[in-house]
Design a protein around this motif. Structure first.
Motif, short mmCIF file in Angstrom:
data_model
loop_
_atom_site.label_atom_id
_atom_site.label_comp_id
_atom_site.label_asym_id
_atom_site.label_seq_id
_atom_site.Cartn_x
_atom_site.Cartn_y
_atom_site.Cartn_z
N ARG A 134 -10.16 3.89 0.95
CA ARG A 134 -9.51 4.50 -0.32
C ARG A 134 -8.93 3.33 -1.13
NH1 ARG A 134 -5.37 8.38 2.95
NH2 ARG A 134 -5.39 6.43 3.98
N THR A 135 -9.49 3.12 -2.48
CA THR A 135 -9.32 2.29 -3.31
C THR A 135 -7.74 2.38 -3.92
OG1 THR A 135 -11.58 1.94 -3.98
CG2 THR A 135 -10.04 1.07 -5.32
N TYR A 136 -7.66 3.63 -4.45
CA TYR A 136 -6.28 3.74 -4.96
C TYR A 136 -4.80 3.64 -3.90
CZ TYR A 136 -5.27 8.80 -3.02
OH TYR A 136 -4.65 9.63 -2.13
N LEU A 137 -5.14 3.53 -2.95
CA LEU A 137 -4.29 3.30 -1.92
C LEU A 137 -3.92 1.98 -1.41
CD1 LEU A 137 -3.79 6.72 -0.03
CD2 LEU A 137 -2.45 6.19 -2.01
N PHE A 138 -5.00 1.02 -1.59
CA PHE A 138 -5.27 -0.14 -0.96
C PHE A 138 -4.06 -1.19 -1.46
CE2 PHE A 138 -6.57 -4.60 -0.65
CZ PHE A 138 -6.83 -4.48 0.74
N GLN A 139 -3.38 -1.83 -0.48
CA GLN A 139 -2.54 -2.68 -0.75
C GLN A 139 -2.87 -4.06 -0.18
OE1 GLN A 139 1.89 -1.95 -1.12
NE2 GLN A 139 1.07 0.22 -0.40
N LYS B 180 1.90 8.56 -8.68
CA LYS B 180 3.03 8.09 -7.89
C LYS B 180 2.65 7.67 -6.53
CE LYS B 180 7.27 10.32 -5.58
NZ LYS B 180 8.02 11.64 -5.40
N THR B 181 1.55 8.27 -5.82
CA THR B 181 0.95 7.77 -4.23
C THR B 181 0.44 6.36 -4.64
OG1 THR B 181 0.63 10.24 -4.11
CG2 THR B 181 -0.27 8.48 -2.76
N SER B 182 -0.32 6.27 -6.02
CA SER B 182 -0.73 4.71 -5.79
C SER B 182 -0.03 3.89 -6.58
CB SER B 182 -2.23 4.78 -6.68
OG SER B 182 -1.85 5.46 -8.14
N LYS B 183 1.38 4.24 -6.92
CA LYS B 183 2.33 3.29 -7.48
C LYS B 183 1.92 2.93 -8.89
CE LYS B 183 4.12 1.32 -3.15
NZ LYS B 183 4.32 0.06 -2.37
#
Length: 366
Positions: free
Chosen positions: A256-261, A345-348
Motif C-alpha cells: 500500500r503506497t499511501y500508507l508507506f513510511q 487523515k490516514t495517509s497523513k
C-alpha cells in the motif's frame, strides 16, 4: 483410466491457519463482518477477487472501514464493497503517478552522474588485471573510473558492485557493450545499476563532483541556503533519493503506497527553511513531530517538487496531483467512517496539500 473431471481431494492432516476458501465463502465472510453487497456488486466482487485476489484488495485496503469499537473484525455501518475497492483503485492511480516521476528522476540522476564521472575519471571500466582490459594490447595502463584511487578514504563496496556488474551483467545495454565494445562507459553501466548502488556511489564521489551533479538536479537557491544554514546538502540529497528508492520498492512489491513510511530516511524539518523563510510553508513543528512530511507520502511528494527544474514542470506536476485528489474526493464521498477526507487523515496528507504545494512552487521557482 483416470477421470480428469473428478475433483482432486487433498489430505488435510493439519489444520491450516489460512485454508482454501471459495469465492462464495469469501463474500459470505465479508457480509458477516457487515460489508454491504447488492446483486450486481457480488458478481463484480467475484471478478475482482479473480483478477487481483481477496488478500490484496480486502486485507490491503479495508483499514479505513473497520469498526474500532468492535472486538471482532467488523466494518463501520454502511460500508460497501465499492468503498474498499475504490481505495484500491486510488492507491493504484497514485502508484502510477509516483512511479513515472521516480523513473524520470532516477534516469536524470544516473545520466548526470555518468556525465561528470566520465569527464573527470574517463570511460574505462576495466581494472588492470581484468581479462578484457584494452590496455593489455597497448602495453599501457588506462585507469578505470572505478579505481579506488579516485575515491580517497572511501569504502570500495559500491565500486566493487559496479565493477562486477560491468563484467557479469546479463542485461543490456551493458551486456552488448561487453561483447561488442572494448569498454563500458559510465552512461551504459549506470543504466543497469540499482538505484541503491548509485546512491551509495554518489556518497563516495569527491565533493566537487557531487556539487556538479546537484547543480544540475537541484535549484541553486536550495544549495546555497543549505550552505548558509550549515546543512550537508549531499547527505540530504542522499536521504531524498533513498526515500524515493524505498517508495519505489514498496510499489514494486504491491504494497500500500499511501500508507508507506520509511524507517531509515526522512525529509529534514529544516529543509523547509531552505525553500522559504515562512517556516510553515510545508509543515508546522507540531505536524512534523507527528510524522507529517517526515518519512511518509507527503515527504516524497515534497521531494518530487524539489526535483522539478522549472516552474512549468512543477505546475504540470501540481495539475497531476490536483486531478488525483479530485478523484479521491469523488470516489470516497460516501466513506462510512463519517468524517471528511479520511484518505488524507490516514495517509497523513494535509487536507490543504494543494495550497501548500502551490506555495512551495511559488517560493521555490520564484
Amino acid at each position: 483410466m483416470d477421470n480428469f473431471d473428478d475433483p482432486i481431494l487433498l489430505p488435510q492432516s493439519l489444520e491450516f491457519d489460512k485454508p482454501f476458501i471459495s469465492f462464495d465463502l469469501q463474500l459470505e465472510r465479508l457480509k458477516r463482518r457487515g460489508m454491504i453487497f447488492d446483486e450486481d456488486s457480488e458478481e463484480y466482487a467475484r471478478y475482482i477477487f479473480k483478477k487481483y485476489g481477496y488478500y490484496r484488495v480486502i486485507n490491503g485496503y479495508d483499514t479505513l472501514f473497520k469498526d474500532p469499537s468492535s472486538i471482532e473484525k467488523k466494518y463501520l455501518e454502511g460500508t460497501r464493497f465499492e468503498d474498499v475497492f475504490n481505495l484500491f483503485i486510488l492507491d493504484n492511480e497514485l502508484t502510477k503517478i509516483l512511479f513515472q516521476q521516480f523513473t524520470d528522476i532516477e534516469a536524470h540522476f544516473k545520466n548526470i552522474t555518468a556525465y561528470y564521472v566520465s569527464q573527470h575519471f574517463g570511460v574505462n571500466n576495466y581494472y588492470p588485471d581484468d581479462r578484457d582490459n584494452p590496455s593489455h594490447s597497448h602495453n599501457s595502463e588506462v585507469k578505470s573510473y572505478l579505481d579506488i584511487s579516485f575515491y580517497p578514504n572511501q569504502s570500495s563496496s559500491s565500486l566493487n558492485i559496479l565493477h562486477c556488474l560491468s563484467l557479469k551483467s546479463p542485461d543490456n545495454p551493458t551486456k552488448i557493450y561487453r561483447k561488442s565494445r572494448n569498454h563500458i562507459p559510465p552512461w551504459i553501466l549506470f543504466s543497469n545499476a540499482y538505484l541503491g548502488t548509485m546512491n551509495r556511489y554518489f556518497l563516495i564521489l569527491p565533493n566537487h563532483i557531487k556539487d556538479e551533479i546537484l547543480d544540475e538536479i537541484l535549484k541553486p537557491t536550495l544549495i546555497s541556503s543549505a550552505q548558509a544554514l550549515g546543512l550537508d546538502i549531499h547527505s540530504i540529497f542522499f536521504d531524498g533519493m533513498e526515500l524515493l528508492r524505498e517508495f519505489r520498492n514498496c510499489i514494486a512489491h504491491g504494497s500500500r503506497t499511501y500508507l508507506f513510511q520509511s524507517n531509515k530516511h526522512f525529509l529534514p524539518n529544516k529543509l523547509q527553511k531552505l525553500v522559504s523563510p515562512d517556516s510553515n510553508i510545508l509543515t508546522s513543528k507540531k505536524e512534523y513531530s507527528q510524522g507529517v512530511g517526515k518519512n511518509d507520502l507527503y515527504a516524497i511528494i515534497i521531494w518530487l517538487f524539489l526535483f522539478t527544474s522549472s516552474k512549468p514542470e512543477a505546475d504540470l506536476l501540481l495539475k497531476t496531483f490536483n486531478s488525483f485528489f479530485d478523484e479521491v474526493n469523488n470516489l470516497l464521498t460516501d466513506d462510512p467512517s463519517n468524517y471528511d477526507n479520511s484518505f488524507f487523515k490516514t495517509s497523513k496528507l494535509p487536507i490543504n496539500i494543494l495550497e501548500r504545494l502551490q506555495n512551495l512552487i511559488s517560493s521555490y521557482h520564484q
